[in-house]
Write an enzyme that holds these catalytic residues in place. Structure first.
Site, PDB file in Angstrom:
ATOM      1  N   CYS A 169       0.843  -1.203   0.000  1.00  0.00           N
ATOM      2  CA  CYS A 169       0.000   0.000   0.000  1.00  0.00           C
ATOM      3  C   CYS A 169       0.876   1.250   0.000  1.00  0.00           C
ATOM      4  O   CYS A 169       0.584   2.231  -0.713  1.00  0.00           O
ATOM      5  CB  CYS A 169      -0.923   0.002   1.209  1.00  0.00           C
ATOM      6  SG  CYS A 169      -2.085  -1.385   1.280  1.00  0.00           S
ATOM      7  N   GLU A 218       6.517   8.133   3.893  1.00  0.00           N
ATOM      8  CA  GLU A 218       6.470   7.079   2.872  1.00  0.00           C
ATOM      9  C   GLU A 218       7.877   6.624   2.485  1.00  0.00           C
ATOM     10  O   GLU A 218       8.160   6.341   1.323  1.00  0.00           O
ATOM     11  CB  GLU A 218       5.708   7.546   1.621  1.00  0.00           C
ATOM     12  CG  GLU A 218       4.400   8.258   1.886  1.00  0.00           C
ATOM     13  CD  GLU A 218       3.337   7.375   2.501  1.00  0.00           C
ATOM     14  OE1 GLU A 218       3.614   6.182   2.733  1.00  0.00           O
ATOM     15  OE2 GLU A 218       2.237   7.879   2.771  1.00  0.00           O
TER      16      GLU A 218
END
Length: 396
Positions: free
Chosen positions: A250, A375
């Site tokens: 994800c 991220e």
């Protein structure tokens, strides 16, 4: 041959004519999102940044849902099913306004919705995805912890079985939209390994606290999630998610959106600097006439167009099913650094005006400090690239 065959001069705003390779649908999506962002977001974003919040997140979610950008790259369940390039273009146009607004869309679509779409049961998909796509429900993604950022495998959040139920205990940190989310995708360590759970807002023992005093990504809601004896039925577990690879997959989707998004932030800073340099007069001339300023602008042109090309190529690879996760790391590593250089140079060209919210450059520069570390930090992506080309892992 004559002058009729002489190529036209490059467009200062798309010097390498990157967008001329877009097809009609991609161009239409770009224009639709750009028009929305310019009309509905840009006039307000400086005030939101100054206030340190999004005043009406549910209204914004509904507007994004009506626009069709939530989970737009997913198939079915009310999602648009667009190409990866089209989704990237939407991210680019949103982050040209502000990184926090692109994050709102990325967390909803690339993290929370992707986790449910990829790993959820049919019942979970039907319950959540149509409402999330429409902006009627907001999701968040609980992976990062106070002591577990770049090493998510060391998470301390635990889920243990209690009869047919699960009991979750732990804390998640830096969670976008956490305090306004209707459902949190929470990752926890179990006796069988890492698993994912859907935690609806209002579940006893579950709370979300807003993180204040941020100096970056201020037009965004960031929260801490606390799970204190949260009891969930087996039906709350994502049945297809087993191991750390599930949340990391994800994250790779969200990183892909960043590759495009920061290209938009870089473009916005470059365009602001180009306009300012052409109108700001010193020593009787616009500062764009001075060699040092032109060198800064030349460097910006290269970074902006290189970032655009990198994003497009990775998007084409993704649409062809040929994009390796290390190529997404390449894009985040290269494009965030390029955007930071552009934003820094643009701030210097604006002089003292560059530190105000009347101009977008310092706002983008501060936001990019967050984008550089979430991220996957710059260092982690550098090591990912190093391992990809040498075959030698250097993480431990």
């Amino acid at each position: 041959m004559g002058d009729q065959h002489k190529p036209a001069a490059p467009d200062a705003r798309d010097f390498l004519a990157v967008d001329t390779s877009l097809d009609a649908e991609e161009g239409s999506i770009r224009d639709t999102v750009r028009d929305f962002a310019t009309r509905e977001l840009l006039p307000h974003v400086a005030d939101w940044f100054e206030a340190g919040t999004i005043p009406d997140p549910r209204g914004l979610a509904k507007a994004f849902g009506d626009l069709g950008v939530f989970g737009m790259h997913l198939e079915g369940y009310g999602c648009a099913g667009t190409s990866a390039v089209a989704y990237g273009l939407a991210c680019r146009e949103l982050e040209a306004v502000d990184s926090g607004l692109r994050s709102f869309v990325s967390v909803q679509g690339s993290l929370a919705m992707t986790a449910i779409h990829r790993y959820g049961s049919e019942e979970q998909k039907r319950e959540w995805l149509p409402r999330m796509a429409a902006g009627e429900a907001i999701g968040c993604f609980g992976l990062t912890e106070p002591d577990s950022g770049s090493d998510p495998g060391s998470m301390r959040t635990r889920a243990r079985r209690d009869g047919s139920d699960w009991i979750l205990d732990g804390t998640k940190m830096w969670i976008t939209n956490g305090s306004v989310a209707d459902v949190a995708v929470v990752w926890a360590t179990t006796e069988e390994g890492i698993r994912g759970f859907l935690v609806p807002a209002g579940t006893p023992g579950f709370s979300a606290n807003v993180i204040h005093r941020k100096l970056s990504l201020r037009a965004s809601i960031t929260s801490e999630l606390v799970l204190d004896g949260v009891r969930l039925p087996e039906s709350a577990r994502l049945p297809g998610a087993a191991g750390l690879g599930a949340p990391l997959s994800c994250l790779n989707e969200a990183r892909y959106g960043i590759v495009w998004g920061v290209a938009g932030a870089a473009r916005a800073c470059y365009e602001a600097a180009l306009e300012y340099a052409g109108t700001r007069v010193q020593f009787g001339r616009p500062i764009a006439a001075f060699q040092l300023t032109q060198r800064k602008i030349a460097d910006m042109v290269v970074d902006v167009n290189s970032a655009a090309l990198t994003a497009l190529q990775i998007g084409r690879l993704k649409d062809a099913g040929a994009c390796h996760h290390t190529q997404v790391s390449y894009g985040k590593f290269a494009n965030v650094a390029a955007a930071q250089r552009v934003a820094g140079a643009a701030r210097s060209i604006h002089g003292a005006n560059g530190i105000t919210l009347e101009y977008p450059v310092l706002r983008h520069l501060l936001n990019l400090e967050t984008v550089a570390t979430y991220e996957g930090t710059e260092e982690v992506h550098a090591l990912s690239l190093g391992q990809a080309v040498t075959g030698i892992p250097a993480f431990r």
